[in-house]
Design a protein around this motif. Structure first.
Motif, PDB file in Angstrom:
ATOM      1  N   ASP A   9       0.820  -1.211   0.000  1.00  0.00           N
ATOM      2  CA  ASP A   9       0.000   0.000   0.000  1.00  0.00           C
ATOM      3  C   ASP A   9       0.856   1.264   0.000  1.00  0.00           C
ATOM      4  OD1 ASP A   9      -1.969  -1.877   0.320  1.00  0.00           O
ATOM      5  OD2 ASP A   9      -2.985  -0.843   1.960  1.00  0.00           O
ATOM      6  N   THR A  17      -5.250  -0.152   0.099  1.00  0.00           N
ATOM      7  CA  THR A  17      -6.095  -1.145  -0.566  1.00  0.00           C
ATOM      8  C   THR A  17      -7.249  -1.692   0.280  1.00  0.00           C
ATOM      9  OG1 THR A  17      -4.578  -2.912   0.133  1.00  0.00           O
ATOM     10  CG2 THR A  17      -4.215  -1.940  -2.058  1.00  0.00           C
ATOM     11  N   PHE A  21     -10.945  -2.606  -1.033  1.00  0.00           N
ATOM     12  CA  PHE A  21     -11.283  -4.027  -1.186  1.00  0.00           C
ATOM     13  C   PHE A  21     -12.615  -4.330  -0.520  1.00  0.00           C
ATOM     14  CE2 PHE A  21     -11.618  -8.272   0.524  1.00  0.00           C
ATOM     15  CZ  PHE A  21     -11.522  -9.023  -0.636  1.00  0.00           C
ATOM     16  N   PHE A  24     -15.328  -3.147  -2.782  1.00  0.00           N
ATOM     17  CA  PHE A  24     -15.367  -3.964  -3.999  1.00  0.00           C
ATOM     18  C   PHE A  24     -16.006  -5.314  -3.700  1.00  0.00           C
ATOM     19  CE2 PHE A  24     -13.571  -6.986  -7.016  1.00  0.00           C
ATOM     20  CZ  PHE A  24     -13.620  -6.312  -8.219  1.00  0.00           C
ATOM     21  N   CYS A  25     -15.589  -5.917  -2.586  1.00  0.00           N
ATOM     22  CA  CYS A  25     -16.116  -7.233  -2.228  1.00  0.00           C
ATOM     23  C   CYS A  25     -17.609  -7.166  -1.900  1.00  0.00           C
ATOM     24  CB  CYS A  25     -15.336  -7.798  -1.040  1.00  0.00           C
ATOM     25  SG  CYS A  25     -15.735  -9.516  -0.649  1.00  0.00           S
ATOM     26  N   THR A  66     -17.889  -8.184   4.484  1.00  0.00           N
ATOM     27  CA  THR A  66     -17.872  -9.403   3.662  1.00  0.00           C
ATOM     28  C   THR A  66     -18.663 -10.542   4.285  1.00  0.00           C
ATOM     29  OG1 THR A  66     -15.868 -10.442   4.587  1.00  0.00           O
ATOM     30  CG2 THR A  66     -15.559  -8.740   2.909  1.00  0.00           C
ATOM     31  N   GLY A  78     -10.514 -11.261  -4.695  1.00  0.00           N
ATOM     32  CA  GLY A  78      -9.236 -10.564  -4.630  1.00  0.00           C
ATOM     33  C   GLY A  78      -8.521 -10.503  -5.964  1.00  0.00           C
ATOM     34  N   PHE A  81     -10.244  -7.818  -7.887  1.00  0.00           N
ATOM     35  CA  PHE A  81      -9.933  -6.528  -7.264  1.00  0.00           C
ATOM     36  C   PHE A  81      -8.532  -6.055  -7.646  1.00  0.00           C
ATOM     37  CE2 PHE A  81      -7.812  -4.466  -3.600  1.00  0.00           C
ATOM     38  CZ  PHE A  81      -8.508  -3.267  -3.606  1.00  0.00           C
ATOM     39  N   ALA A  82      -7.550  -6.937  -7.553  1.00  0.00           N
ATOM     40  CA  ALA A  82      -6.169  -6.550  -7.869  1.00  0.00           C
ATOM     41  C   ALA A  82      -6.061  -6.072  -9.307  1.00  0.00           C
ATOM     42  CB  ALA A  82      -5.223  -7.716  -7.610  1.00  0.00           C
ATOM     43  N   PHE A  85      -7.650  -2.645  -9.502  1.00  0.00           N
ATOM     44  CA  PHE A  85      -6.923  -1.632  -8.748  1.00  0.00           C
ATOM     45  C   PHE A  85      -5.612  -1.253  -9.431  1.00  0.00           C
ATOM     46  CE2 PHE A  85      -4.930   0.285  -4.988  1.00  0.00           C
ATOM     47  CZ  PHE A  85      -6.014   0.904  -4.380  1.00  0.00           C
ATOM     48  N   TYR A 119      -5.768 -11.221  -1.081  1.00  0.00           N
ATOM     49  CA  TYR A 119      -5.679 -10.371  -2.275  1.00  0.00           C
ATOM     50  C   TYR A 119      -4.266  -9.896  -2.558  1.00  0.00           C
ATOM     51  CZ  TYR A 119      -6.099  -5.992   0.551  1.00  0.00           C
ATOM     52  OH  TYR A 119      -5.930  -4.956   1.435  1.00  0.00           O
TER      53      TYR A 119
END
Length: 217
Positions: A9, A17, A21, A24-25, A66, A78, A81-82, A85, A119
């Motif tokens: 980060d 992050t 995350f 996003f999750c 989550t 994850g 997401f990665a 991102f 992730y």
């Protein structure tokens, strides 16, 4: 042996992050959980006020946003997401240039981060890292606590031991944006402090750390 260790980060990535995350999750698995975002903001303020630990905060955040998502489900999310991102908000240009130099030099590349492993491993795979040292999650708790500060150094030392790498036979550089990583920065053969702040840069140089501005191209 040359080993290059990078925080994640704000060292490799342009932003932190964890909260992104969680959002996003939640959107991917249970959008109604986004209604709990104000509770998460209050929880972060409570942490900053010293009411509880980072480990407790992160466990609460995962449970809040989550729910009971399994580690396998979190790893799957994850990966998506990665990828998202890395594309936006993106990576730090100068840090990525350092990483490219390490790769060309044949260094073993390691991410050591307080981010969750489910992730962080996706970031590592996308960026061509060889290993990940990160915060664990067993679906209910955080075994061993947050991979942060002195604990991160202890986990790096445990990783070296597990890999059978004697410290005196390794040349280690470590890059981080956080003074919380001072235990690892002071221990590394080549400490690199990542910041665009003039005041932080001065503090880092006093400690003998090389400073890079991560946004330089």
């Amino acid at each position: 042996m040359r080993i290059a260790i990078y925080d994640l980060d704000r060292t490799l990535t342009q932003r932190a992050t964890f909260t992104p995350f969680l959002m996003f999750c939640a959107r991917r698995t249970a959008p109604w959980r986004l209604l709990a975002l104000p509770i998460w903001i209050v929880a972060m303020l409570g942490y900053r006020a010293g009411l509880y630990s980072r480990t407790a905060l992160k466990r609460f955040g995962l449970r809040l946003m989550t729910g009971s998502a399994s580690p396998d489900r979190l790893r799957s999310v994850g990966e998506a997401f990665a990828s998202r991102f890395i594309a936006n908000p993106g990576l730090m240009p100068k840090t990525m240039a350092e990483l490219k130099q390490d790769r060309r030099a044949g260094a073993r590349l390691v991410i050591a981060t307080a981010a969750f492993e489910f992730y962080a491993t996706a970031f590592a795979a996308a960026l061509g890292f060889d290993a990940v040292i990160a915060t664990q999650w067993d679906g209910d708790a955080i075994p061993g606590g947050n991979c942060y500060g002195a604990s991160k150094k202890a986990r790096v030392l445990a990783w070296l031991e597990g890999e059978g790498i004697p410290r005196d036979r390794a040349s280690i550089r470590f890059a981080s944006d956080s003074f919380a990583d001072a235990p690892l920065l002071d221990w590394a053969d080549e400490p690199i402090f990542v910041t665009s702040s003039a005041s932080q840069a001065r503090r880092a140089r006093v400690r003998g750390w090389r400073v890079i501005d991560p946004l330089e191209t």
